[in-house]
Design an enzyme around this catalytic site. Sequence first.
Site, PDB file in Angstrom:
ATOM      1  N   ALA A 180     -53.419  -7.887  -7.256  1.00 40.80           N
ATOM      2  CA  ALA A 180     -53.088  -7.597  -5.853  1.00 40.80           C
ATOM      3  C   ALA A 180     -53.834  -8.615  -5.002  1.00 40.80           C
ATOM      4  CB  ALA A 180     -53.505  -6.179  -5.482  1.00 40.80           C
ATOM      5  N   CYS A 226     -43.784  -8.550  -2.433  1.00 36.81           N
ATOM      6  CA  CYS A 226     -43.186  -8.047  -3.680  1.00 36.81           C
ATOM      7  C   CYS A 226     -42.603  -6.641  -3.653  1.00 36.81           C
ATOM      8  CB  CYS A 226     -44.214  -8.154  -4.789  1.00 36.81           C
ATOM      9  SG  CYS A 226     -44.594  -9.882  -5.136  1.00 36.81           S
ATOM     10  N   ARG A 280     -54.310   2.343  10.768  1.00 34.48           N
ATOM     11  CA  ARG A 280     -54.962   2.386   9.449  1.00 34.48           C
ATOM     12  C   ARG A 280     -56.052   3.462   9.395  1.00 34.48           C
ATOM     13  NH1 ARG A 280     -52.646  -1.056   5.398  1.00 34.48           N
ATOM     14  NH2 ARG A 280     -51.699  -2.778   6.478  1.00 34.48           N
ATOM     15  N   LYS A 338     -38.945  -6.465  -2.359  1.00 33.59           N
ATOM     16  CA  LYS A 338     -37.994  -7.248  -3.149  1.00 33.59           C
ATOM     17  C   LYS A 338     -37.864  -6.683  -4.569  1.00 33.59           C
ATOM     18  CE  LYS A 338     -40.632 -11.022  -5.265  1.00 33.59           C
ATOM     19  NZ  LYS A 338     -40.757 -10.599  -6.645  1.00 33.59           N
TER      20      LYS A 338
HETATM   21  P1  NAD Z   1     -45.587 -18.326  -3.788  1.00 35.76           P
HETATM   22  O1  NAD Z   1     -44.395 -18.535  -2.934  1.00 35.76           O
HETATM   23  O2  NAD Z   1     -46.929 -18.169  -3.146  1.00 35.76           O
HETATM   24  O3  NAD Z   1     -45.712 -19.537  -4.837  1.00 35.76           O
HETATM   25  C1  NAD Z   1     -44.658 -20.070  -5.556  1.00 35.76           C
HETATM   26  C2  NAD Z   1     -44.833 -21.584  -5.619  1.00 35.76           C
HETATM   27  O4  NAD Z   1     -43.858 -22.129  -6.510  1.00 35.76           O
HETATM   28  C3  NAD Z   1     -44.622 -22.292  -4.281  1.00 35.76           C
HETATM   29  O5  NAD Z   1     -45.780 -23.022  -3.932  1.00 35.76           O
HETATM   30  C4  NAD Z   1     -43.407 -23.207  -4.530  1.00 35.76           C
HETATM   31  O6  NAD Z   1     -43.482 -24.446  -3.838  1.00 35.76           O
HETATM   32  C5  NAD Z   1     -43.494 -23.407  -6.031  1.00 35.76           C
HETATM   33  N1  NAD Z   1     -42.232 -23.819  -6.676  1.00 35.76           N
HETATM   34  C6  NAD Z   1     -40.994 -23.280  -6.532  1.00 35.76           C
HETATM   35  N2  NAD Z   1     -40.107 -23.917  -7.331  1.00 35.76           N
HETATM   36  C7  NAD Z   1     -40.793 -24.866  -7.997  1.00 35.76           C
HETATM   37  C8  NAD Z   1     -40.436 -25.837  -8.975  1.00 35.76           C
HETATM   38  N3  NAD Z   1     -39.189 -25.937  -9.438  1.00 35.76           N
HETATM   39  N4  NAD Z   1     -41.389 -26.671  -9.434  1.00 35.76           N
HETATM   40  C9  NAD Z   1     -42.664 -26.582  -8.973  1.00 35.76           C
HETATM   41  N5  NAD Z   1     -43.062 -25.677  -8.066  1.00 35.76           N
HETATM   42  C10 NAD Z   1     -42.150 -24.820  -7.580  1.00 35.76           C
HETATM   43  O7  NAD Z   1     -45.265 -17.071  -4.690  1.00 35.76           O
HETATM   44  P2  NAD Z   1     -46.331 -16.076  -5.381  1.00 35.76           P
HETATM   45  O8  NAD Z   1     -46.782 -15.063  -4.395  1.00 35.76           O
HETATM   46  O9  NAD Z   1     -47.340 -16.886  -6.107  1.00 35.76           O
HETATM   47  O10 NAD Z   1     -45.387 -15.319  -6.404  1.00 35.76           O
HETATM   48  C11 NAD Z   1     -44.911 -15.971  -7.560  1.00 35.76           C
HETATM   49  C12 NAD Z   1     -44.278 -14.931  -8.468  1.00 35.76           C
HETATM   50  O11 NAD Z   1     -45.269 -13.986  -8.885  1.00 35.76           O
HETATM   51  C13 NAD Z   1     -43.173 -14.100  -7.833  1.00 35.76           C
HETATM   52  O12 NAD Z   1     -42.199 -13.829  -8.808  1.00 35.76           O
HETATM   53  C14 NAD Z   1     -43.864 -12.810  -7.448  1.00 35.76           C
HETATM   54  O13 NAD Z   1     -42.974 -11.718  -7.444  1.00 35.76           O
HETATM   55  C15 NAD Z   1     -44.865 -12.647  -8.564  1.00 35.76           C
HETATM   56  N6  NAD Z   1     -46.079 -11.899  -8.217  1.00 35.76           N
HETATM   57  C16 NAD Z   1     -46.691 -12.109  -7.027  1.00 35.76           C
HETATM   58  C17 NAD Z   1     -47.883 -11.432  -6.739  1.00 35.76           C
HETATM   59  C18 NAD Z   1     -48.601 -11.641  -5.431  1.00 35.76           C
HETATM   60  O14 NAD Z   1     -49.553 -10.913  -5.186  1.00 35.76           O
HETATM   61  N7  NAD Z   1     -48.210 -12.577  -4.586  1.00 35.76           N
HETATM   62  C19 NAD Z   1     -48.450 -10.590  -7.700  1.00 35.76           C
HETATM   63  C20 NAD Z   1     -47.804 -10.426  -8.914  1.00 35.76           C
HETATM   64  C21 NAD Z   1     -46.611 -11.089  -9.172  1.00 35.76           C
HETATM   65  C1  UGA Z   2     -49.015  -5.311  -5.142  1.00 38.73           C
HETATM   66  C2  UGA Z   2     -49.504  -4.516  -6.375  1.00 38.73           C
HETATM   67  O1  UGA Z   2     -50.621  -3.724  -5.981  1.00 38.73           O
HETATM   68  C3  UGA Z   2     -49.909  -5.462  -7.501  1.00 38.73           C
HETATM   69  O2  UGA Z   2     -50.267  -4.713  -8.652  1.00 38.73           O
HETATM   70  C4  UGA Z   2     -48.729  -6.370  -7.828  1.00 38.73           C
HETATM   71  O3  UGA Z   2     -49.104  -7.302  -8.823  1.00 38.73           O
HETATM   72  C5  UGA Z   2     -48.307  -7.115  -6.585  1.00 38.73           C
HETATM   73  O4  UGA Z   2     -47.955  -6.164  -5.541  1.00 38.73           O
HETATM   74  C6  UGA Z   2     -47.087  -7.952  -6.750  1.00 38.73           C
HETATM   75  O5  UGA Z   2     -46.346  -7.798  -7.704  1.00 38.73           O
HETATM   76  O6  UGA Z   2     -46.911  -8.778  -5.851  1.00 38.73           O
HETATM   77  P1  UGA Z   2     -50.158  -6.579  -3.125  1.00 38.73           P
HETATM   78  O7  UGA Z   2     -48.801  -6.495  -2.518  1.00 38.73           O
HETATM   79  O8  UGA Z   2     -50.835  -7.891  -3.157  1.00 38.73           O
HETATM   80  O9  UGA Z   2     -50.102  -6.061  -4.654  1.00 38.73           O
HETATM   81  O10 UGA Z   2     -51.140  -5.575  -2.375  1.00 38.73           O
HETATM   82  P2  UGA Z   2     -51.305  -3.976  -2.387  1.00 38.73           P
HETATM   83  O11 UGA Z   2     -52.737  -3.666  -2.379  1.00 38.73           O
HETATM   84  O12 UGA Z   2     -50.478  -3.342  -3.415  1.00 38.73           O
HETATM   85  O13 UGA Z   2     -50.741  -3.580  -0.959  1.00 38.73           O
HETATM   86  C7  UGA Z   2     -49.364  -3.645  -0.669  1.00 38.73           C
HETATM   87  C8  UGA Z   2     -49.102  -3.012   0.684  1.00 38.73           C
HETATM   88  O14 UGA Z   2     -49.308  -1.612   0.629  1.00 38.73           O
HETATM   89  C9  UGA Z   2     -50.019  -3.510   1.790  1.00 38.73           C
HETATM   90  O15 UGA Z   2     -49.284  -3.677   2.967  1.00 38.73           O
HETATM   91  C10 UGA Z   2     -51.040  -2.409   1.936  1.00 38.73           C
HETATM   92  O16 UGA Z   2     -51.624  -2.344   3.212  1.00 38.73           O
HETATM   93  C11 UGA Z   2     -50.202  -1.202   1.647  1.00 38.73           C
HETATM   94  N1  UGA Z   2     -50.998  -0.048   1.170  1.00 38.73           N
HETATM   95  C12 UGA Z   2     -51.663  -0.126  -0.004  1.00 38.73           C
HETATM   96  C13 UGA Z   2     -51.033   1.117   1.922  1.00 38.73           C
HETATM   97  O17 UGA Z   2     -50.423   1.206   3.004  1.00 38.73           O
HETATM   98  N2  UGA Z   2     -51.761   2.170   1.451  1.00 38.73           N
HETATM   99  C14 UGA Z   2     -52.439   2.120   0.280  1.00 38.73           C
HETATM  100  O18 UGA Z   2     -53.063   3.147  -0.089  1.00 38.73           O
HETATM  101  C15 UGA Z   2     -52.381   0.949  -0.472  1.00 38.73           C
END
Ligand code: NAD
Ligand code: UGA
Length: 469
Positions: free
Chosen positions: A172, A280, A446, A283
């Site tokens: 997260a 995330c 909050r 989506k």
């Molecule tokens: P992000 O947008 O921050 O980073 C993705 C990066 O990939 C960008 O910098 C983009 O320029 C680059 N990119 C795209 N196409 C490319 C290519 N062909 N070659 C090289 N670089 C390329 O996204 P993110 O938040 O890091 O999320 C990445 C994935 O991880 C997503 O599928 C998301 O659902 C998943 N995920 C995100 C989180 C989170 O907390 N953000 C947590 C768990 C899983």
């Molecule tokens: C979330 C999941 O917690 C991660 O396990 C997962 O990997 C990630 O999505 C992902 O796939 O992108 P993240 O979105 O970074 O992580 O942050 P969270 O702590 O889950 O918070 C998400 C949203 O829920 C925030 O807007 C937060 O303020 C809200 N939230 C969270 C609440 O309103 N109440 C809560 O008790 C907890």
Amino acid sequence: MEIKNICCIGGGYVGGPTMSVIADKCPEIQIDVVDISAERIRDWNNEDLSKLPIYEPGLAEIVKKCRGKNLHFSVEIEKKISTADMIFISVNTPTKKRGLGAGQAIDLRWVEASARQIAKYAKGETIVVEKSTLPVKTAETIKDILLKSTKKDDQQYEEKTFTVLSNPEFLAEGTAINDLNSPDRVLIGGEDDASINALKNIYLRWVEEKKILTTNLWSAELSKLTANAFLAQRISSINSISILCEKTGADIKDVSLAIGKDKRIGKHFLNSGPGFGGSCFKKDILNLVYICDYYSLNEISEYWQNIIKINDWQQKRICNLIIKNLFNTISDKTITILGFAFKANTNDTRESPAINICKNLLEEGAKLNIYDPKVKKSQIEKDLNLKELGSNNNNQGSWEFFNSPKSALINADAAVILTEWEEFKSIDFNHLSKSMRSPCWLFDTRSITNCDLKNSENINVWKIGDGQN
Ligand code: NAD
Ligand code: UGA
């Protein structure tokens, strides 16, 4: 199979921190993070660690330790793919904006582009790891691309082999380094034992074996979507009770505490707020809905859609109650927005509730004074996109960026806390409200501010889920 070189395609909120932690734990492995965004890579290489592209507590220290040693950031995608034994795909997977499945399905264009690049430039045996969150069965698509694009006209086809693993990320934002250092579990989905073990051996450097789960590819892909859907569901559930508390005189904090004591429910993720944000949850639920619809599971699809409906409703109801309490008009009134990030300890604003809430207040003609400790003005500019908003509205409001809560509160009619930043907890609203326009309001979405404010003569207070307001 011993892994010596890792390439991670995508240096974003997942690729950057995840590779930094692997580099820290495995100094003998060379790790290259590559990205198509030259700007992002430039920021990752910035000498000034406060200018890294993402803010994440503890990250700068690891980058400082490993960068230039076994952790490298570059735009040399082809070259780094060609030298890697293991390639992580960590690119963005947003919801499709147009075409078939628009508004629900995942746009796989960046994943597909990565797979095609790997097919073209990889050499020898390569393990491809899905780190991005993907629809179930995407591994099949990736395998198809890897096999078919190499077969056709590639003379060196015989020398290339690929296996695909699913290794979804559960970090997260705001706690990413801690989550990566001490994960609740690591999930590896795949069919090839040697590849699974190669990845497992990397994690075993710092994760207990019992926490490393291995499954087939489809269970791993579906577990990730399900985990996010369950987490989001808890937030919509507690938010749905917040308004009941306000109506009945109960306090959502007491209710959360009481239900969380039940081990079967658990205490985490029970904070009521302005609705979940982040790139995330929405989506991934939409993707789940899309998959359910694909299999004609209409009731299941509707069930998950309601989690998003409640989330949208919560944001809307907060706007409405602000307007209502400010005598039903906010035209030309100044409202201070405290916090723009979707949660504390990150500079990420993707799907932040602040975006919709601010847009709605602007539609009503408000002047917003916005402060966030980590979000840049340029990011807020992109998110609020005033030109688009104002096309049919003569009464459109305006916004200004401030560098401190104190200056943002001067002459304001109301303050709205949208992100639970630590520094907001200690703001002395009783004192600062003297610089605000009377009668003034604090809307604490909050519920983080001091309870003593209840008896304040200077400021009216509304707190989420607090029926004694
Ligand atoms: P992000 O947008 O921050 O980073 C993705 C990066 O990939 C960008 O910098 C983009 O320029 C680059 N990119 C795209 N196409 C490319 C290519 N062909 N070659 C090289 N670089 C390329 O996204 P993110 O938040 O890091 O999320 C990445 C994935 O991880 C997503 O599928 C998301 O659902 C998943 N995920 C995100 C989180 C989170 O907390 N953000 C947590 C768990 C899983
Ligand atoms: C979330 C999941 O917690 C991660 O396990 C997962 O990997 C990630 O999505 C992902 O796939 O992108 P993240 O979105 O970074 O992580 O942050 P969270 O702590 O889950 O918070 C998400 C949203 O829920 C925030 O807007 C937060 O303020 C809200 N939230 C969270 C609440 O309103 N109440 C809560 O008790 C907890």
